[in-house]
Design an enzyme around this catalytic site. Structure first.
Site, PDB file in Angstrom:
ATOM      1  N   ARG A 108       0.865  -1.191   0.000  1.00 36.20           N
ATOM      2  CA  ARG A 108       0.000   0.000   0.000  1.00 36.20           C
ATOM      3  C   ARG A 108       0.894   1.230   0.000  1.00 36.20           C
ATOM      4  O   ARG A 108       1.775   1.361   0.837  1.00 36.20           O
ATOM      5  CB  ARG A 108      -0.914   0.052   1.224  1.00 36.20           C
ATOM      6  CG  ARG A 108      -1.532   1.446   1.401  1.00 36.20           C
ATOM      7  CD  ARG A 108      -2.571   1.558   2.464  1.00 36.20           C
ATOM      8  NE  ARG A 108      -3.804   0.902   2.058  1.00 36.20           N
ATOM      9  CZ  ARG A 108      -4.979   1.145   2.638  1.00 36.20           C
ATOM     10  NH1 ARG A 108      -5.078   2.006   3.620  1.00 36.20           N
ATOM     11  NH2 ARG A 108      -6.050   0.511   2.229  1.00 36.20           N
ATOM     12  N   HIS A 135      -7.594   0.662  -6.117  1.00 35.76           N
ATOM     13  CA  HIS A 135      -7.758  -0.070  -4.853  1.00 35.76           C
ATOM     14  C   HIS A 135      -8.539  -1.355  -5.147  1.00 35.76           C
ATOM     15  O   HIS A 135      -9.692  -1.517  -4.732  1.00 35.76           O
ATOM     16  CB  HIS A 135      -8.519   0.822  -3.858  1.00 35.76           C
ATOM     17  CG  HIS A 135      -8.475   0.332  -2.437  1.00 35.76           C
ATOM     18  ND1 HIS A 135      -7.704  -0.723  -2.022  1.00 35.76           N
ATOM     19  CD2 HIS A 135      -9.133   0.775  -1.323  1.00 35.76           C
ATOM     20  CE1 HIS A 135      -7.873  -0.913  -0.722  1.00 35.76           C
ATOM     21  NE2 HIS A 135      -8.735  -0.015  -0.282  1.00 35.76           N
ATOM     22  N   GLN A 138     -10.479  -3.739  -2.562  1.00 35.69           N
ATOM     23  CA  GLN A 138     -11.713  -3.156  -2.016  1.00 35.69           C
ATOM     24  C   GLN A 138     -12.907  -3.484  -2.905  1.00 35.69           C
ATOM     25  O   GLN A 138     -14.007  -3.755  -2.419  1.00 35.69           O
ATOM     26  CB  GLN A 138     -11.549  -1.635  -1.893  1.00 35.69           C
ATOM     27  CG  GLN A 138     -12.797  -0.914  -1.383  1.00 35.69           C
ATOM     28  CD  GLN A 138     -13.099  -1.196   0.084  1.00 35.69           C
ATOM     29  OE1 GLN A 138     -12.216  -1.107   0.915  1.00 35.69           O
ATOM     30  NE2 GLN A 138     -14.334  -1.535   0.394  1.00 35.69           N
ATOM     31  N   ASP A 231     -16.986   7.999  -1.084  1.00 34.13           N
ATOM     32  CA  ASP A 231     -15.655   7.843  -0.453  1.00 34.13           C
ATOM     33  C   ASP A 231     -15.248   9.229   0.048  1.00 34.13           C
ATOM     34  O   ASP A 231     -15.904  10.234  -0.265  1.00 34.13           O
ATOM     35  CB  ASP A 231     -14.662   7.307  -1.508  1.00 34.13           C
ATOM     36  CG  ASP A 231     -13.261   7.064  -0.948  1.00 34.13           C
ATOM     37  OD1 ASP A 231     -13.117   6.960   0.288  1.00 34.13           O
ATOM     38  OD2 ASP A 231     -12.303   7.002  -1.748  1.00 34.13           O
ATOM     39  N   CYS A 272     -16.222   2.599   1.303  1.00 34.73           N
ATOM     40  CA  CYS A 272     -15.082   1.715   1.595  1.00 34.73           C
ATOM     41  C   CYS A 272     -14.574   1.893   3.022  1.00 34.73           C
ATOM     42  O   CYS A 272     -13.928   1.002   3.565  1.00 34.73           O
ATOM     43  CB  CYS A 272     -13.960   1.962   0.598  1.00 34.73           C
ATOM     44  SG  CYS A 272     -13.439   3.681   0.500  1.00 34.73           S
ATOM     45  N   ARG A 317     -13.807  -7.501   3.372  1.00 33.19           N
ATOM     46  CA  ARG A 317     -12.395  -7.277   3.013  1.00 33.19           C
ATOM     47  C   ARG A 317     -11.583  -8.519   3.371  1.00 33.19           C
ATOM     48  O   ARG A 317     -10.707  -8.936   2.634  1.00 33.19           O
ATOM     49  CB  ARG A 317     -11.814  -6.058   3.763  1.00 33.19           C
ATOM     50  CG  ARG A 317     -12.440  -4.708   3.454  1.00 33.19           C
ATOM     51  CD  ARG A 317     -12.351  -4.335   1.999  1.00 33.19           C
ATOM     52  NE  ARG A 317     -10.992  -4.429   1.470  1.00 33.19           N
ATOM     53  CZ  ARG A 317     -10.000  -3.566   1.729  1.00 33.19           C
ATOM     54  NH1 ARG A 317     -10.213  -2.510   2.494  1.00 33.19           N
ATOM     55  NH2 ARG A 317      -8.797  -3.726   1.201  1.00 33.19           N
TER      56      ARG A 317
HETATM   57  N1  NVA Z   1      -9.700   7.240  -1.531  1.00 30.36           N
HETATM   58  C1  NVA Z   1      -9.315   6.817  -0.199  1.00 30.36           C
HETATM   59  C2  NVA Z   1      -9.595   5.365  -0.001  1.00 30.36           C
HETATM   60  C3  NVA Z   1      -9.311   4.855   1.394  1.00 30.36           C
HETATM   61  C4  NVA Z   1      -9.606   3.400   1.558  1.00 30.36           C
HETATM   62  C5  NVA Z   1      -7.853   7.133   0.032  1.00 30.36           C
HETATM   63  O1  NVA Z   1      -7.035   6.817  -0.856  1.00 30.36           O
HETATM   64  O2  NVA Z   1      -7.526   7.697   1.068  1.00 30.36           O
HETATM   65  N1   CP Z   2     -11.120   0.625   2.986  1.00 31.34           N
HETATM   66  C1   CP Z   2      -9.829   0.558   3.345  1.00 31.34           C
HETATM   67  O1   CP Z   2      -8.931   0.296   2.547  1.00 31.34           O
HETATM   68  O2   CP Z   2      -9.617   0.812   4.648  1.00 31.34           O
HETATM   69  P1   CP Z   2      -8.194   0.978   5.366  1.00 31.34           P
HETATM   70  O3   CP Z   2      -7.611   2.287   4.875  1.00 31.34           O
HETATM   71  O4   CP Z   2      -8.508   1.000   6.824  1.00 31.34           O
HETATM   72  O5   CP Z   2      -7.331  -0.171   4.980  1.00 31.34           O
END
Ligand code: NVA
Ligand code: CP
Length: 333
Positions: A108, A135, A138, A231, A272, A317
């Site tokens: 990540r 992502h 997800q 989101d 998410c 998840r």
């Molecule tokens: N768009 C958000 C998704 C988090 C799961 C981010 O990248 O922060």
């Molecule tokens: N939805 C998601 O990816 O959550 P986290 O940022 O907690 O992993």
């Protein structure tokens, strides 16, 4: 299950066919049922995976950790500090080192290119746990949840409201196009996905029977939706300075009672997570102090309503990530 997944990376849904995505979802449902029945086996006992996190996470990190444990594996977590990666050692070198020690790598972070380099040079399956662009794990959890609620994906009217060109907007559009859904991005025009990705998805949609629609009209976007999805308005890695502009642009696209009423009472609300739906977080309170709004992308009443399935999504998840690890690591018989 056939073995088309063995040894493969999971970096974007663009790399997988409709049938393969369906197969992963079916496997996730089976693993979920096994866990509920306490009938789990540990088919990957003795294997080792490493989780690389350059950004924060609750769900993704825990899903990989618990999923790997459930499958019998050992896990190493490397956070944003404490390793040499990207500081004294290139991503390419890191990939080759980790590939000698581990059987699978989760990443990540920021650039999609980074996870691609890991995938290219490590020699073991690499899974994208979120980049600025995509992502994909997800989406599997979201789609499993939709199947649990509606029984199918094809023909589902799916509306994404908010920042439609972030990692979630991009990946949901790809997933919907692959699976034959009716996808609507409901957002200000400058927050629609990039034109080249839209074109790619339009091509995919031709084969699957999906439709893709883009609108900046909230009522039009919400009407007849089976799913209203949103989101955060500012994603991890974006500068603090964008908050003001983003709030101004996206407040009309907040998922509130009116939006859910336009969709209808059988519609579900998805996110998410994490979500800004009240002031009970540090950032939520700071935003209230600065801009005077109690909630951002979704109001508290919608988040807590019967229509909200966000915690089913969060649980899924685990089961879907487990399916991805299992499918890509389990040796063919
Ligand atoms: N768009 C958000 C998704 C988090 C799961 C981010 O990248 O922060
Ligand atoms: N939805 C998601 O990816 O959550 P986290 O940022 O907690 O992993």
């Amino acid at each position: 299950m056939n073995n088309t997944f063995y040894g493969r990376n999971f970096l974007t849904l663009l790399d997988f066919t409709k049938e393969e995505i369906s197969e992963l979802l079916l496997l996730a449902a089976k693993l979920k049922a096994k866990k509920k029945a306490n009938a789990e086996c540990r088919p990957l006992t003795g294997k080792n995976v490493v989780l690389l996190f350059e950004k924060d996470s609750t769900r993704t990190r825990c899903a990989f950790q618990v999923g790997a444990n459930d499958l019998g594996m050992n896990v190493t977590y490397l956070g944003p500090t404490g390793s040499q990666m990207g500081k004294k050692e290139t991503i390419k070198d890191t990939a080759r080192v980790l590939g000698r020690m581990y059987d699978g790598i989760e990443y990540r972070g920021y650039k999609q290119e980074t996870v691609e380099i890991l995938g290219k040079y490590s020699g073991v399956p690499v899974w994208n746990g979120l980049t600025d662009k995509y992502h994909p794990t997800q989406i599997l959890a979201d789609f499993l949840t939709i199947i649990e609620k509606f029984g199918h994906l094809e023909g589902i009217n799916f509306t994404y409201m908010g920042d439609a060109r972030n990692n979630m907007g991009n990946s949901l559009m790809i997933g919907a196009a692959k699976m034959g859904m009716n996808f609507t991005a409901c957002a200000p025009k400058d927050l629609w996905p990039k034109e080249d990705l839209i074109q790619t998805c339009q091509e995919i949609a031709k084969a699957s029977g999906a439709t893709l629609r883009f609108t900046d009209d909230v009522k039009e976007g919400a009407e007849n939706a089976d799913v209203i999805y949103t989101d955060v308005w500012v994603s991890m890695g974006e500068p603090q300075e964008v908050w003001q502009e983003r709030i101004q642009k996206l407040l009309p696209y907040q998922v509130n009672k009116q939006v859910m009423e336009s969709a209808g009472e059988t519609a579900i609300f998805m996110h998410c997570l994490p979500a800004f739906h009240n002031r009970d977080t540090k950032v939520g309170e700071e935003i209230f102090q600065q801009f005077g709004i109690e909630a951002m992308e979704v109001t508290e009443d919608v988040f807590e309503s019967e229509q909200s399935v966000v915690f089913d999504e969060a649980e899924n998840r685990l089961h879907t990530i487990k399916a991805v690890m299992y499918a890509t690591m389990r040796e063919p018989k």
